[in-house]
Design a protein around this motif. Structure first.
Motif, short mmCIF file in Angstrom:
data_model
loop_
_atom_site.label_atom_id
_atom_site.label_comp_id
_atom_site.label_asym_id
_atom_site.label_seq_id
_atom_site.Cartn_x
_atom_site.Cartn_y
_atom_site.Cartn_z
N ALA A 1 -47.74 69.68 -26.75
CA ALA A 1 -47.68 70.71 -27.79
C ALA A 1 -46.85 71.87 -27.25
O ALA A 1 -46.55 71.95 -26.05
CB ALA A 1 -49.07 71.19 -28.17
N GLU B 100 -37.14 77.16 -35.93
CA GLU B 100 -36.95 75.74 -36.17
C GLU B 100 -35.61 75.29 -35.60
O GLU B 100 -34.65 76.06 -35.54
CB GLU B 100 -36.99 75.43 -37.67
CG GLU B 100 -38.37 75.53 -38.29
CD GLU B 100 -39.26 74.34 -37.93
OE1 GLU B 100 -38.81 73.46 -37.17
OE2 GLU B 100 -40.40 74.31 -38.42
N ALA C 183 -36.62 70.74 -32.07
CA ALA C 183 -38.03 70.76 -32.46
C ALA C 183 -38.37 69.52 -33.29
O ALA C 183 -39.42 68.88 -33.08
CB ALA C 183 -38.35 72.03 -33.22
N ASP C 184 -37.49 69.18 -34.21
CA ASP C 184 -37.72 67.99 -35.04
C ASP C 184 -37.72 66.72 -34.19
O ASP C 184 -38.54 65.81 -34.41
CB ASP C 184 -36.65 67.88 -36.13
CG ASP C 184 -36.83 68.92 -37.23
OD1 ASP C 184 -37.96 69.44 -37.37
OD2 ASP C 184 -35.84 69.22 -37.92
N ARG D 15 -41.01 66.43 -32.47
CA ARG D 15 -42.06 66.01 -33.40
C ARG D 15 -41.99 64.50 -33.64
O ARG D 15 -43.02 63.81 -33.74
CB ARG D 15 -41.91 66.77 -34.72
CG ARG D 15 -42.25 68.26 -34.63
CD ARG D 15 -42.20 68.90 -36.00
NE ARG D 15 -42.47 70.33 -35.94
CZ ARG D 15 -41.56 71.27 -36.18
NH1 ARG D 15 -40.32 70.94 -36.53
NH2 ARG D 15 -41.88 72.54 -36.10
N GLU D 16 -40.77 63.96 -33.72
CA GLU D 16 -40.61 62.53 -33.93
C GLU D 16 -41.20 61.72 -32.78
O GLU D 16 -41.54 60.54 -32.94
CB GLU D 16 -39.13 62.18 -34.10
CG GLU D 16 -38.53 62.67 -35.42
CD GLU D 16 -37.03 62.46 -35.49
OE1 GLU D 16 -36.47 61.87 -34.53
OE2 GLU D 16 -36.42 62.90 -36.48
N THR E 141 -46.55 68.27 -30.96
CA THR E 141 -46.90 69.30 -31.94
C THR E 141 -46.08 70.54 -31.62
O THR E 141 -46.18 71.08 -30.52
CB THR E 141 -48.39 69.65 -31.88
OG1 THR E 141 -49.15 68.48 -32.18
CG2 THR E 141 -48.73 70.75 -32.87
N VAL E 142 -45.24 70.97 -32.55
CA VAL E 142 -44.37 72.12 -32.31
C VAL E 142 -44.66 73.21 -33.33
O VAL E 142 -44.51 73.01 -34.54
CB VAL E 142 -42.87 71.73 -32.38
CG1 VAL E 142 -42.00 72.96 -32.11
CG2 VAL E 142 -42.56 70.63 -31.38
N HIS E 143 -45.13 74.37 -32.85
CA HIS E 143 -45.38 75.53 -33.70
C HIS E 143 -44.15 76.44 -33.69
O HIS E 143 -43.43 76.52 -32.68
CB HIS E 143 -46.58 76.33 -33.17
CG HIS E 143 -47.83 75.53 -33.05
ND1 HIS E 143 -48.64 75.26 -34.13
CD2 HIS E 143 -48.42 74.95 -31.96
CE1 HIS E 143 -49.69 74.55 -33.72
NE2 HIS E 143 -49.57 74.35 -32.42
#
Length: 468
Positions: free
Chosen positions: A37, A43, A47-48, A51-52, A56-58
């Protein structure tokens, strides 16, 4: 070979997870099975990509982002002490781990190659990663830039080799114990952390002293700082030193570099035999990077002719003279160069490949401290272009320094005879370039900040012009 998770790294939280160095470590940990995380300021494609891979990226920094079961918090030197997530970690007693310690732990049990130097680290690390992969060795690697897509800056491989970019900026490269170390060059930079060349030399001496007994140091034979470092460490026991370059005394001697458009043909003399291979990016400095990679691979026991052939598979890394596209007969190329030596090298490489084409540069200075120390030299480098647009300083992690602005660079550039246009509004640059450029020109967006975002916007603006 499948190393497990380092201690306390089963549920890590990364502050600034989208950064080039941080995201690579996060990706490898995720590939090894950790529940990763983290948070980042904005963004991004990186970050994407994380996530893939299950991370978990806030977005934004908030104490609430730190999970109650976080096993460790990973930070870089760019993270300020008052960051709310860092404050929460300390209050809860969650271990705080520096990025370099996390990376060092990933190398345990493997055969590390650590690539250091003031310039060229990302390119050389990438060349090694690509060529070793092409040979089927499946190395792990952590690079300071993406090879071909967001998130491609790191990989957990099944092989025994780990290739890592070793950052000298905050002395974090002292944490590594490589089997092979590369030092490409030694120059004064990172002025917030180093006050003199003596401090730089001391830092690199410490790094070379971390090479495991019986290991190898591959170091440039032509660059003055590297030559001085070689002199200083010549009595270091248990270290094999292999020099490379155009000097007649080099152990791996560059016999010839022949430009071939946007590539080069390189011939080296190694163990009394000539070896020729192709480097698919232009410029003598990239040829030197490739030869450093060749020497490092040979030090690990890889046959030179196999590695030379595999180096031809390297086609570049994002932001290192990366062609972004062409519109209205104008090519737009992105350059990460932000130190005068890098600026000169990239401009000379493009000049050699461009023929009679004009070269226009959009330059964004990076860091107030670097501009304060090297702004005059930056301006002088811009004299190699036919025209330049200079933006305001990109601050990154620094606060402003009174009296230090882009005017320092602009004044030096004009004194050197350069044609320079100041531009404070980044959003205005596509229009400015559209008014300057004509068919056949090459436009370089240059700098380590967000100037890279302008390439696609310049292309769109040029395309709109041609449609009218």
């Amino acid at each position: 070979m499948t190393p497990g998770l380092p201690p306390a790294m089963d549920r890590p939280h990364f502050i600034g997870i989208g950064g080039a160095g941080m995201s690579g470590i996060a990706k490898i940990l995720a590939q090894r099975g950790a529940h990763v995380a983290g948070s980042d300021a904005r963004e991004s494609a990186t970050a994407d990509a994380l996530r893939e891979r299950g991370a978990t990226v806030h977005i934004g920094h908030d104490a609430a982002h730190l999970a109650t079961d976080a096993s460790a918090v990973v930070v870089s030197s760019a993270i300020r002490e008052d960051n709310p997530e860092l404050t929460a970690a300390k209050e809860r007693g969650v271990p705080v781990v520096h990025r370099s310690d996390a990376l060092a732990s990933l190398m345990t049990g493997l055969r590390p190659i650590a690539v250091a130097g003031t310039h060229g680290k990302t390119t050389t690390t990438s060349m090694l990663a690509v060529s070793l992969s092409a040979l089927g060795l499946d190395p792990s690697y952590a690079i300071g830039g993406d090879l071909d897509a967001p998130g491609s800056n790191a990989h957990h491989g099944e092989g025994e080799i780990f290739v890592a970019e070793a950052d000298e900026s905050d002395r974090s490269f002292h944490k590594y114990a490589p089997e092979v170390a590369i030092v490409l060059n030694v120059e004064l930079d990172h002025h917030a952390n180093y006050a003199s060349m003596d401090e730089i030399y001391d830092s690199f001496e410490t790094f070379t002293g971390k090479v495991v007994p019986g290991g190898t140091l591959v170091i440039a034979a032509d660059q003055s700082g590297a030559v001085e470092l070689t002199r200083r460490i010549r009595d270091l026991s248990g270290l094999k030193v292999v020099t490379y370059g155009e000097s007649e005394s080099a152990d791996v001697r560059i016999h010839k570099v022949t430009p071939r458009g946007l590539s080069s043909e390189v011939t080296v003399l190694l163990d009394g035999k000539l070896l020729t291979f192709t480097v698919s990016v232009p410029g003598r400095h990239y040829a030197h990077n490739a030869v450093a990679a060749l020497a490092a691979g040979v030090a690990l026991g890889i046959p030179a002719h196999n590695l030379a052939s595999a180096l031809g598979k390297y086609t570049g890394v994002k932001r290192r003279l990366q062609l972004k596209g062409e519109a209205a007969g104008v090519q737009v190329i992105d350059s990460y160069a932000h130190h005068p030596t890098e600026m000169n090298a990239d401009l000379e490489a493009i000049r050699g490949a461009a023929g009679d084409s004009r070269i226009l540069v959009v330059f964004q200075p990076h860091l107030f401290s670097r501009t304060q120390e090297l702004g005059v030299e930056m301006g002088q480098a811009l004299a190699l272009a036919d025209g330049s647009v200079v933006l305001d300083i990109y601050p990154a992690r620094e606060d402003p320094i009174p009296g230090i602005t882009s005017e320092l660079i602009i004044d030096a550039a004009r004194a050197a005879g350069a044609d320079v246009t100041p531009e404070h509004a980044k959003d205005a640059v596509p229009d400015v370039i559209a008014g300057m450029a004509r068919p056949g020109d090459l436009v370089l967006t240059m700098g380590a900040g967000d100037v890279t975002d302008l390439g696609p916007r310049i292309l769109d603006r040029l395309s709109n012009n041609s449609d009218r």
